[in-house]
Write an enzyme that holds these catalytic residues in place. Structure first.
Site, short mmCIF file in Angstrom:
data_model
loop_
_atom_site.label_atom_id
_atom_site.label_comp_id
_atom_site.label_asym_id
_atom_site.label_seq_id
_atom_site.Cartn_x
_atom_site.Cartn_y
_atom_site.Cartn_z
N CYS A 381 54.45 -51.79 -6.23
CA CYS A 381 54.18 -50.65 -5.36
C CYS A 381 53.89 -51.12 -3.94
O CYS A 381 54.82 -51.49 -3.22
CB CYS A 381 53.05 -49.80 -5.95
SG CYS A 381 53.07 -48.12 -5.31
N HIS A 507 54.90 -48.88 -10.92
CA HIS A 507 53.85 -49.73 -11.49
C HIS A 507 54.21 -50.14 -12.91
O HIS A 507 53.80 -49.47 -13.87
CB HIS A 507 52.52 -48.98 -11.53
CG HIS A 507 51.90 -48.74 -10.20
ND1 HIS A 507 51.02 -49.63 -9.62
CD2 HIS A 507 52.05 -47.73 -9.31
CE1 HIS A 507 50.64 -49.16 -8.45
NE2 HIS A 507 51.25 -48.02 -8.23
N GLU A 509 53.02 -52.37 -14.66
CA GLU A 509 51.85 -52.82 -15.43
C GLU A 509 51.33 -51.77 -16.41
O GLU A 509 50.70 -52.11 -17.41
CB GLU A 509 50.71 -53.28 -14.50
CG GLU A 509 50.02 -52.19 -13.68
CD GLU A 509 50.68 -51.93 -12.32
OE1 GLU A 509 51.89 -52.21 -12.18
OE2 GLU A 509 49.99 -51.43 -11.41
N1 GLN Z 1 49.72 -47.06 -0.24
C1 GLN Z 1 51.08 -47.11 -0.67
C2 GLN Z 1 51.68 -45.73 -0.82
O1 GLN Z 1 50.98 -44.76 -0.89
C3 GLN Z 1 51.18 -47.86 -1.99
C4 GLN Z 1 50.53 -47.17 -3.13
C5 GLN Z 1 50.29 -48.05 -4.32
O2 GLN Z 1 50.37 -49.27 -4.24
N2 GLN Z 1 49.96 -47.46 -5.47
O3 GLN Z 1 52.88 -45.60 -0.87
#
Ligand code: GLN
Length: 537
Positions: A381, A507, A509
């Site tokens: 992400c 994600h 994970e």
């Molecule tokens: N802050 C970034 C976004 O909102 C990444 C978010 C995250 O890593 N979950 O896109």
């Protein structure tokens, strides 16, 4: 249908969630269909708006629910698929009750904690029972017995157990038996008092799971049994694990807790077959290989902030019969001391998700170090956005490139807000959330690792790769190996001419389990291990 209620006493952080999940493992392996549910007494509607310092990681489900991290344990330890039905907060309960009141559903009545709030809580147990068609529902009550805000939940489960009747519901209380160094003894008084507190509200626990640093001897078990009014066999020792949380199901099995629970609930099942689980533990305790990987974050030192990431790394290790030492690197230390000093000697570097500006430059330095020194890199992400910014600055020579999250006026917004997000004004539950399909490119490393080309992964973000820059990146060797089916959103990137440099907007994970390690983590640890042992990929 049978119900197990798990409460906690004495202190928080006892691992109630783990205990509930581990019991779920054992019951599933006895052939029962299990459902798990968590009640959280705080007033937030969900933990999505809380800082990781308050709450640890926010665990995201397929349906986009932002939930408590205990739901991560439930999914990792069992085969259950959870939805937003499986996590209830006081905030949700009150929201429903107040909406009902405004709609006139209680017309003429005074709306009260008992019965209106408690009924709403009971409804949620019934709703899950109906939807899951499980044989056993395990409901964990967050917080500690004696907390004011937890009382409606305890009252609700007391009533619920009464209504479903004897042999259909049991209470399991997870408590703490501290070792007092000066006395050289384990002490049972906090447990006695915690059980007394439960009995005051009408709940008599059937099983006491005693968390302790040292073994509970026979005399102590007798004492707890006698003072807490539970049979001796229901005093369960749950000692701190030596190596891994995945030992907990085996530990509980040795204490015969699954057998006891089945007897109390009059469930006739064969003993669980835990051989595959034992093999996982073998690989965790005595792996054939070892590797060190760095996680570069800003909530370093806070064990729970990157919970699923740490677990998925360990699973990646299991898949490679490789013990992984996770080195937690504070991104701000990289800013102070340089990447070389902080990251040298690591087999792989992982940049997890995150929000806010603190530590961003350190993470960018980490991505640069991994790219230039051909160290395996996995970005999750924010970790993908970081890799993009780094590539723009140092390869495409756009030194001011940034994400508009961190610099609204950057001349090169290589990461920008998702179109849908531009209209969003409220903060709670409004990100791009949950499982989304993604198409992988034939011949890409991601495609090879997954072994399929359409995948579904969970998201939680507001920003994305800015398509105005796609061509420029592509020409310089940045590969867009995963896209949303309409081709509009970049979901996975990787680098040519690098043994393993891969990052995803989702994600991964959240979908990894010890018995089903996630392909990206499996590939990352394999690459990290090969690098350290100088075997060319
Ligand atoms: N802050 C970034 C976004 O909102 C990444 C978010 C995250 O890593 N979950 O896109």
């Amino acid at each position: 249908m049978k119900f197990i209620f798990v409460t906690g006493g004495v202190v928080s952080s006892l691992g109630k969630g783990l205990t509930a999940a581990a019991l779920g493992t054992l019951l599933e392996n006895r052939g029962l269909k299990v459902a798990l549910q968590k009640f959280d007494p705080y007033l937030n509607v969900d933990p999505g708006t809380m800082s990781p310092y308050q709450h640890g990681e926010v665990y995201v489900l397929d349906d986009g629910a932002e939930t408590d991290l205990d739901l991560g344990h439930y999914e990792r330890f069992t085969n259950v698929k959870l939805t937003r039905m499986n996590n209830l907060t006081s905030g949700q309960v009150y929201q429903t009750v107040l909406n009902n009141e405004r709609e006139g559903k209680y017309l003429g009545k005074t709306v009260q904690v008992i019965p209106h709030v408690t009924d709403e809580i009971k409804n949620r147990i019934h709703a899950l029972a109906e939807k899951s068609k499980a044989d056993v529902i395990i409901t964990e009550i967050g917080g500690t017995t004696g907390d004011i805000e937890g009382l409606p939940f305890l009252e609700a489960i007391r009533e619920f157990a009464l209504e479903v009747g004897y042999h259909n519901a049991i209470f399991m209380h997870v408590t703490y038996v501290p070792f007092i160094k000066a006395a050289g003894e384990l002490k049972t008084k906090p447990t006695q008092q915690s059980v007394a507190k439960l009995r005051e509200i009408g709940i008599a626990p059937h099983v006491l799971v005693c968390r302790c640093e040292r073994p509970l001897d026979k005399d102590l078990r007798h004492k707890i049994s006698m003072f807490c009014n539970v049979p001796l066999e229901a005093v369960i020792e749950e000692k701190d694990v030596d190596h891994s949380i995945y030992e907990v199901p085996l530990m509980l099995q040795r204490e015969r807790v699954d057998e006891l629970v089945c007897r109390l609930l009059q469930l006739t099942t064969p003993a669980p077959n835990m051989t595959h689980w034992q093999e996982i533990i073998r690989k965790l305790i005595a792996p054939q290989h070892r590797v060190r990987v760095g996680v570069v974050g800003k909530y370093i030192g806070l064990q729970d902030a990157y919970k699923s990431v740490y677990e998925a790394i360990i699973h990646g290790g299991v898949a490679n019969d490789c013990g992984v030492e996770i080195v937690q690197v504070d991104a701000e230390d990289i800013e102070k001391n340089g990447a070389e000093k902080m990251l040298k000697g690591l087999g792989g570097i992982l940049v997890p998700g995150g929000f806010g500006e603190r530590g961003i430059e350190g993470k960018i330095l980490a991505a640069q170090y991994a790219r230039e020194n051909k160290i395996p890199y996995l970005g999750l992400c924010l970790g993908m956005q970081i890799a993009t910014i780094e590539f723009a600055r140092n390869v495409l020579k756009l030194p001011k490139a940034h994400s508009t999250e961190f610099d609204a006026n950057t001349p090169n917004p290589v990461i920008a807000m998702l179109d849908d997000q531009k209209r969003v004004t409220k903060k709670g539950g409004t990100m791009r959330l949950g499982a989304q399909p993604c198409q992988l490119t034939v011949g890409s490393q991601a495609g090879q690792l997954y072994g399929s080309f359409v995948i579904h992964e969970r998201h939680r973000h507001r920003y994305e790769f800015n398509n105005a820059y796609r061509e420029k990146f592509e020409k310089a060797g940045f590969v867009f190996s995963g896209l949303s089916p309409d081709g509009k959103l970049v979901e996975v990137i990787e680098l040519k001419d690098h043994p393993f440099f891969l990052a995803s907007q989702f994600h991964p994970e959240f979908l990894s389990k010890p018995h089903q390690p996630h392909p990206l983590f499996k590939g990352f640890i394999a690459a990290a291990h090969l690098r350290i042992h100088h075997v060319p990929l």
